[in-house]
Design an enzyme around this catalytic site. Structure first.
Site, PDB file in Angstrom:
ATOM      1  N   GLY A  10       0.821  -1.202   0.000  1.00 36.43           N
ATOM      2  CA  GLY A  10       0.000   0.000   0.000  1.00 36.43           C
ATOM      3  C   GLY A  10       0.855   1.252   0.000  1.00 36.43           C
ATOM      4  CD  GLN A  11      -1.776   6.274  -1.087  1.00 34.16           C
ATOM      5  OE1 GLN A  11      -1.272   7.348  -1.415  1.00 34.16           O
ATOM      6  NE2 GLN A  11      -3.018   6.189  -0.632  1.00 34.16           N
ATOM      7  CG  ASP A  35      -5.974 -13.611   6.295  1.00 25.87           C
ATOM      8  OD1 ASP A  35      -6.292 -12.468   6.692  1.00 25.87           O
ATOM      9  OD2 ASP A  35      -6.804 -14.512   6.075  1.00 25.87           O
ATOM     10  CE1 TYR A  60     -13.959  -2.046   2.618  1.00 27.26           C
ATOM     11  CE2 TYR A  60     -13.435  -4.374   2.428  1.00 27.26           C
ATOM     12  CZ  TYR A  60     -14.211  -3.292   2.079  1.00 27.26           C
ATOM     13  OH  TYR A  60     -15.240  -3.459   1.189  1.00 27.26           O
ATOM     14  CB  THR A  61      -8.592   2.186   2.529  1.00 31.20           C
ATOM     15  OG1 THR A  61      -8.134   1.577   1.315  1.00 31.20           O
ATOM     16  CG2 THR A  61      -7.564   1.971   3.627  1.00 31.20           C
ATOM     17  CG  ASP A 101      -9.783  11.958   8.541  1.00 31.35           C
ATOM     18  OD1 ASP A 101      -9.496  10.833   8.075  1.00 31.35           O
ATOM     19  OD2 ASP A 101     -10.204  12.887   7.822  1.00 31.35           O
ATOM     20  CE1 TYR A 124     -11.031   2.999   6.390  1.00 30.26           C
ATOM     21  CE2 TYR A 124     -11.686   5.291   6.696  1.00 30.26           C
ATOM     22  CZ  TYR A 124     -10.700   4.334   6.588  1.00 30.26           C
ATOM     23  OH  TYR A 124      -9.371   4.713   6.696  1.00 30.26           O
ATOM     24  CD1 TRP A 149      -8.890  13.793   4.242  1.00 34.20           C
ATOM     25  CD2 TRP A 149      -8.587  15.549   2.907  1.00 34.20           C
ATOM     26  NE1 TRP A 149     -10.037  14.543   4.286  1.00 34.20           N
ATOM     27  CE2 TRP A 149      -9.879  15.633   3.480  1.00 34.20           C
ATOM     28  CE3 TRP A 149      -8.173  16.559   2.036  1.00 34.20           C
ATOM     29  CZ2 TRP A 149     -10.764  16.687   3.200  1.00 34.20           C
ATOM     30  CZ3 TRP A 149      -9.038  17.608   1.763  1.00 34.20           C
ATOM     31  CH2 TRP A 149     -10.319  17.674   2.326  1.00 34.20           C
TER      32      TRP A 149
END
Length: 285
Positions: A10-11, A35, A60-61, A101, A124, A149
């Site tokens: 991921g990022q 997992d 989970y985004t 946030d 979420y 963000w």
């Protein structure tokens, strides 16, 4: 330092690997290799590797999809962190977990501090809050970093989406009544490293960008930066619209700026997101 990293593709996971200090050994895992919802698998990996630090960058985004996939979101955002916290405790390792946030409802007129009441508006945010609670229940010495963000040169994110749309369309309509602070994933990664080196106390911390904007204002800066880097043939017109004009499955907080005063005790400054945006987009180019 031996680090067990989840969400490695991921990022945040990729930015963390870019910044690993010399002498640190990282076991980088993703959903294919570990997992986190499988407690036995987490225990086996942690017992074999014996990390000194566990960093959970997995999540989970998919905010809107979570509304119809609540069980899966809960497994990853709450069950997974609980498993990792238990494993870190057994290994006598530090544990740093990333939250959001979106645990707040966005009704505050001032930046949220760590002790403000939480009230997520959607699945979420609720599952991420459940993850925070589970982590602190399992391992109170854990560090939880709420951020917002997130963007980077990696993966799918708002900056890359706006750049693609800016190339495809002459005009864009972007929400202008939701406000927050963009945060570069590389700066979050550095904050994790700096907190570890500093031996930061367990607890919840906020870390985000240094300047509040709306999504429309963020888009304006993305387009201006893209033009300066010759990434666009022409600047699109960016029109601000209200949230009611852009319906989504999940409700989002209207104001989710976070106060970074607590984490500043360790000399960690908010993300200079405008500077990061420039370097990030240069890498994308």
């Amino acid at each position: 330092m031996k680090v067990l990293l989840t969400g490695a593709n991921g990022q945040l996971g990729r930015c963390f690997q870019d910044r690993v200090p010399a002498g640190w050994q990282v076991m980088a895992t993703d959903s294919d290799t570990l997992d986190i919802t499988d407690a036995s698998a987490v225990d086996r990996v942690a017992a074999a590797f014996q990390p000194g630090l566990v960093v959970n960058a997995a999540a989970y985004t998919a905010v809107d999809k979570a509304e119809s996939d609540a069980a899966r979101a809960a497994l990853i955002n709450a069950g997974g962190p609980a498993n990792l916290a238990r494993a870190a405790k057994r290994a006598h390792a530090g544990f740093i977990h990333i939250s959001t946030d979106y645990v707040f409802d966005g009704t505050s007129k001032t930046p949220y501090v760590e002790t403000d009441a939480t009230h997520p508006l959607g699945v979420y945010g609720a599952t991420k809050l459940d993850g925070e609670i589970a982590v602190m229940r399992e391992y109170p010495q854990s560090i939880i970093i709420r951020t917002a963000w997130v963007f980077s040169e990696y993966g799918n994110n708002f900056v890359k989406t706006m750049l693609r749309l800016g190339r495809e369309r002459a005009a864009l309509s972007i929400v202008d009544d939701q406000r927050g602070c963009p945060t570069y994933a590389g700066d979050i990664a550095q904050a994790i490293i700096d907190m570890t080196i500093a031996g930061a106390d367990g607890g919840i911390y906020h870390f985000c960008g240094d300047r509040e904007v709306s999504w429309k204002e963020f888009t304006d800066e993305i387009m201006t930066t893209a033009a300066r880097l010759d990434l666009l043939d022409a600047l699109p017109i960016v029109k601000g619209i209200g949230t009611d004009q852009y319906p989504t499955a999940a409700q989002r907080p209207g104001h989710s700026t976070l106060s970074c005063a607590k984490i500043a005790r360790y000399g960690i400054r908010p993300s200079d997101w405008a500077a990061a945006l420039n370097s990030c987009m240069a890498k994308i180019a």
